[in-house]
Structure formats: structure tokens, C-alpha cells
Write an enzyme that holds these catalytic residues in place. Structure first.
Site, mmCIF file in Angstrom:
data_model
loop_
_atom_site.group_PDB
_atom_site.id
_atom_site.type_symbol
_atom_site.label_atom_id
_atom_site.label_comp_id
_atom_site.label_asym_id
_atom_site.label_seq_id
_atom_site.Cartn_x
_atom_site.Cartn_y
_atom_site.Cartn_z
ATOM 1 N N ARG A 197 0.860 -1.180 0.000
ATOM 2 C CA ARG A 197 0.000 0.000 0.000
ATOM 3 C C ARG A 197 0.897 1.230 0.000
ATOM 4 N NH1 ARG A 197 -4.879 1.697 -1.395
ATOM 5 N NH2 ARG A 197 -6.201 0.503 0.035
ATOM 6 N N GLY A 239 2.653 7.133 4.445
ATOM 7 C CA GLY A 239 2.508 6.862 5.864
ATOM 8 C C GLY A 239 3.088 5.560 6.365
ATOM 9 N N ARG A 243 -13.380 11.940 1.795
ATOM 10 C CA ARG A 243 -12.120 12.657 1.641
ATOM 11 C C ARG A 243 -12.322 14.003 0.961
ATOM 12 N NH1 ARG A 243 -8.098 11.893 4.646
ATOM 13 N NH2 ARG A 243 -7.927 9.679 4.194
ATOM 14 N N SER A 269 0.493 7.831 0.663
ATOM 15 C CA SER A 269 0.759 9.116 0.007
ATOM 16 C C SER A 269 1.869 9.058 -1.033
ATOM 17 C CB SER A 269 1.081 10.184 1.049
ATOM 18 O OG SER A 269 -0.093 10.576 1.731
ATOM 19 N N TYR A 327 -8.305 0.256 5.555
ATOM 20 C CA TYR A 327 -7.506 0.898 4.510
ATOM 21 C C TYR A 327 -6.570 -0.104 3.844
ATOM 22 C CZ TYR A 327 -4.122 4.187 2.476
ATOM 23 O OH TYR A 327 -3.290 4.875 1.634
ATOM 24 N N TYR A 356 -1.153 20.643 4.103
ATOM 25 C CA TYR A 356 -1.202 19.283 3.574
ATOM 26 C C TYR A 356 -2.636 18.774 3.634
ATOM 27 C CZ TYR A 356 0.459 14.527 2.672
ATOM 28 O OH TYR A 356 0.702 13.288 2.122
#
EC number: 2.3.1.238
Length: 413
Positions: A93, A386, A193, A96, A278, A208
Site C-alpha cells: 500500500r 505513511g 475525503r 501518500s 484501509y 497538507y
């Protein structure tokens, strides 16, 4: 049933690391530094600090070609009671680190005349253009909204200067949600989002936020293609990439060997499997800011294409533009002050706090040299994701891509 491993059990079952190393003899003092780095990663795996990692480096000439895989892709044993090794084709994954891919897709649209960097987003993102700015709350707890001053451009989105923020990073938006004006997402959904209001005017400050998620929608509307289809046709196909996707759940061949998310338990310091939605589901739409899965080697193909300026993804002059600081002096100063005051967040990767930084099209830019353990060179472009993913790119020197999967910056419990 999944079987879980604590850090002390990992030690005796660590998969053998694999490596490829070419050309380091041509780089002064590198042999000792590389050995020290590898020893540090081996120790981190052995002591249960991380489950696994992939480190890669290339240069523009092809003489330098380094890959090293450490440890396992999960702390959960497989049906054969083994820890599956972390490999260069392990689907990860990107979080960002997806933002670089979406930036490339947007810049391709610019090159093809579908949109301009300095064009307002009114035509393609009227829903974003209509969004108001949240100033605060009245005595009754109702949000105070005002009209936006100025127009958002694609450049604002690519440089995080549009006035948008993530909910978890901004106190006004956290309060906005706490008062019931935003629904807590039950699943990984795009609207959750894109729904939060702006918190400032475009160009006023670096914040950000969900800028690249909106950029992904811009690419979809400019091209008429779903972002997954656009990714496959315009990034994956030119580079012969077969394991990069927004839709992991539709790829059982990749799903079966993806890297798991883990977090560190504060009570005992051990790594735990993290069953985060996620990491085990796809978004209901393609998240341009965080939605892609990819093997490390495939992500390396993308950044190496940029480094070589080979024209397969972007024209050389467009790549050069990515490395140019895009903030004005006031916004650059504000960004540095904000980051210095928030070292625990460390946006996008380990850019040393002592460095003066700016932001370009796709990542953070070092504005000065730094020697020693936190080595950086003026003009290097860097960002990440992340789950401890970091890439660092220089047009004229080494470029490193790191893949670490053990815990989120904000997720230890």
C-alpha cells in the site's frame, strides 16, 4: 486461522535477505556506509523493530543498481507456519507515495493540452470551486463560512497551496466533524475525503490535504477515463508494469502476497498485525492521493524513468519543472515554520528539520546541502507515504527508494 508472531518469535524465523549490488565501488566511502546501513536493517528485523523492508537505489547511467530485501512482509505466519519474505515484487500500500503517480498523470494532461498548470479548476472541478472556506463557529456551534478569495489552479493542488486540509491535521475540521457536520466514513470512500470545506484561500499558505485526491478527479474528468484505466494505459503500459493498481481486490494474484499493515503496541513494544480497512479493501473510487498498491520494483521503474528523463512518462523539460521550487517566499517561510513546529508528522519522509525546504510539483525540495548521517543535496526531491515509504531523487546523483512496512506515523497503540 491467522497465527500471530510477537517480536521475540520473529528472530528465529527471519527470511533470508536478498540483494543485488552493482557499482558501489565507484562511489567514495560507500562500501562502509552500505554495510553499516544493512547491519542496521538486519538488526531492526532481528529485534522485532520492523517486520521487513526493501531498499533500492539506481543512478541515471545504470551503473548503480542496488536492491536489498530484509525480513518478512507480515508478522502473520502462512499455512506452512512460515513468515513469507519481503520481496521486490511484494504489493505494498503506497499511501501518500501515490501522490507522485497522480502528479505525473496530471502533468501528462498538461503536456497533452487538456489542462494548464495556471488554469483555474472551475471547468473540470466546479464542485471544488463552489466550496466555501470554514472560518470558525458561532456561539451556537454552527460553522461560519465565507466565500473563497481567489481561484484554485492545478498548480495549487499539486503544491498543497489550495487551502484544503486533511480533517485529522486541522483543528477547525476536527471540530467540524465532532459537531456532526461531517460523517465518519464507515468504509474507504472518496466522498469522505472530498467533503471537508477549505480552511484558507488558494495561495495563502501551505497546508497538507486532499489536493491529490481532487487532482485525480481532475484527470478523470479531463480524459474521460477512470483513474485506474488511465494509470494502466499511461504509466504501467509504457514501463511494462503489471503489479501496480488502485484495485487490489480485483487482482487475486497480487492480493495473496501483499504486505500486511502492522503497528507497534506501546505497552510491550511488539509489532501487531493491523486489520485496518484501509489495508484490506479498495476505495469506492480511485484515491489519487493515497490509493495505489505496487511492488517496490515497479515504483522504482517510475522514479527511474523520471531520473533518466527518458520521455516515456514525461518530457525532460517537464521533469525539470518538477524539481523547481514552486512556492513564493512567504509561503515557503510559512511551510518551514509549520514543519519545524510539527516534527512528529514529518510530511512525506525524513527531510531533516535543519534543512531549508520548499515544495515542487510532486514532492519536497531541499534548498541547501547537508552532509553527515542526514545527507541531502540541494535540489533533491523527496516524498513518501505513511507506512514508512520514502523516495529521494536527485537528477545528477544517487536516487533512493525505501519501502518500510511496520506502522503508521500516527498509529501506535
Amino acid at each position: 486461522m491467522r497465527q500471530f508472531l510477537s517480536s521475540d518469535r520473529i528472530n528465529s524465523e527471519i527470511p533470508q535477505e536478498k540483494s543485488e549490488m552493482v557499482g558501489f565501488s565507484d562511489i567514495d566511502n560507500s562500501s562502509r556506509q552500505i554495510k553499516e546501513m544493512e547491519a542496521a536493517f538486519r538488526s531492526a528485523v532481528k529485534t522485532g523493530q520492523i517486520p521487513g523492508a526493501v531498499i533500492m537505489a539506481r543512478d541515471h547511467s545504470g551503473r548503480l543498481n542496488y536492491t536489498r530485501c530484509f525480513g518478512a512482509r507480515t508478522v502473520v505466519r502462512d499455512e506452512c507456519n512460515r513468515l513469507p519474505p519481503m520481496q521486490v515484487d511484494t504489493p505494498c500500500r503506497l499511501a501518500s507515495a501515490t501522490k507522485l503517480l497522480t502528479t505525473i498523470m496530471a502533468l501528462q494532461c498538461v503536456e497533452r493540452g487538456l489542462v494548464r498548470l495556471d488554469e483555474t479548476v472551475d471547468r473540470l472541478l466546479p464542485d471544488l470551486s463552489a466550496m466555501k472556506v470554514l472560518e470558525g463557529f458561532d456561539a451556537a456551534g454552527e460553522p461560519k463560512m465565507r466565500e473563497r478569495k481567489g481561484k484554485i489552479t492545478l498548480k495549487h493542488l499539486l503544491t498543497h497551496t489550495s487551502g484544503l486540509s486533511y480533517v485529522f491535521l486541522h483543528p477547525l475540521l476536527r471540530e467540524y466533524m465532532a459537531k456532526g457536520h461531517l460523517q465518519t466514513a464507515e468504509k474507504f470512500g472518496i466522498q469522505s475525503r472530498l467533503a471537508p470545506p477549505a480552511v484558507n484561500d488558494p495561495g495563502a499558505e501551505w497546508i497538507y490535504g486532499a489536493n491529490l485526491d481532487w487532482t485525480g478527479k481532475l484527470v478523470e474528468r479531463a480524459t474521460g477515463l477512470d483513474l485506474e484505466q488511465y494509470l494502466q494505459e499511461n504509466i504501467c503500459a509504457p514501463l511494462n508494469i503489471t503489479d501496480m493498481t488502485f484495485k487490489l481486490q480485483q487482482r487475486p494474484d497480487l492480493l495473496a502476497r501483499r504486505a500486511d499493515q502492522t503497528h507497534r503496541n506501546k505497552a510491550d513494544g511488539r509489532l501487531r498485525y493491523d486489520d485496518s480497512v484501509y489495508f484490506r479493501s479498495d476505495g469506492d473510487e480511485c484515491f489519487g492521493g493515497q490509493g495505489v498498491f505496487s511492488g517496490p520494483e515497479s515504483y522504482m521503474k517510475v522514479v527511474h524513468s523520471l531520473l533518466q528523463r527518458d520521455g516515456r512518462l514525461l518530457r525532460p523539460e517537464t521533469v525539470d519543472l518538477m524539481f523547481q521550487p514552486a512556492l513564493d517566499a512567504q509561503t515557503e517561510k510559512q511551510m518551514n515554520q509549520h514543519m519545524d513546529a510539527s516534527p512528529h508528522i514529518n510530511y512525506g519522509g525524513p527531510m531533516p528539520m535543519v534543512l531549508r525546504r520548499s515544495f515542487g510539483l510532486g514532492g519536497m525540495i531541499a534548498l541547501e546541502d547537508l552532509d553527515g548521517q542526514k545527507w541531502r543535496r540541494k535540489g533533491c526531491l523527496t516524498f513518501g507515504g505513511g507506512p514508512n515509504i520514502v523516495w529521494v531523487m536527485l537528477l545528477s546523483a544517487l536516487r533512493f527508494v525505501f519501502f518500510f512496512f511496520f506502522f503508521f506515523f500516527f498509529c501506535s497503540s
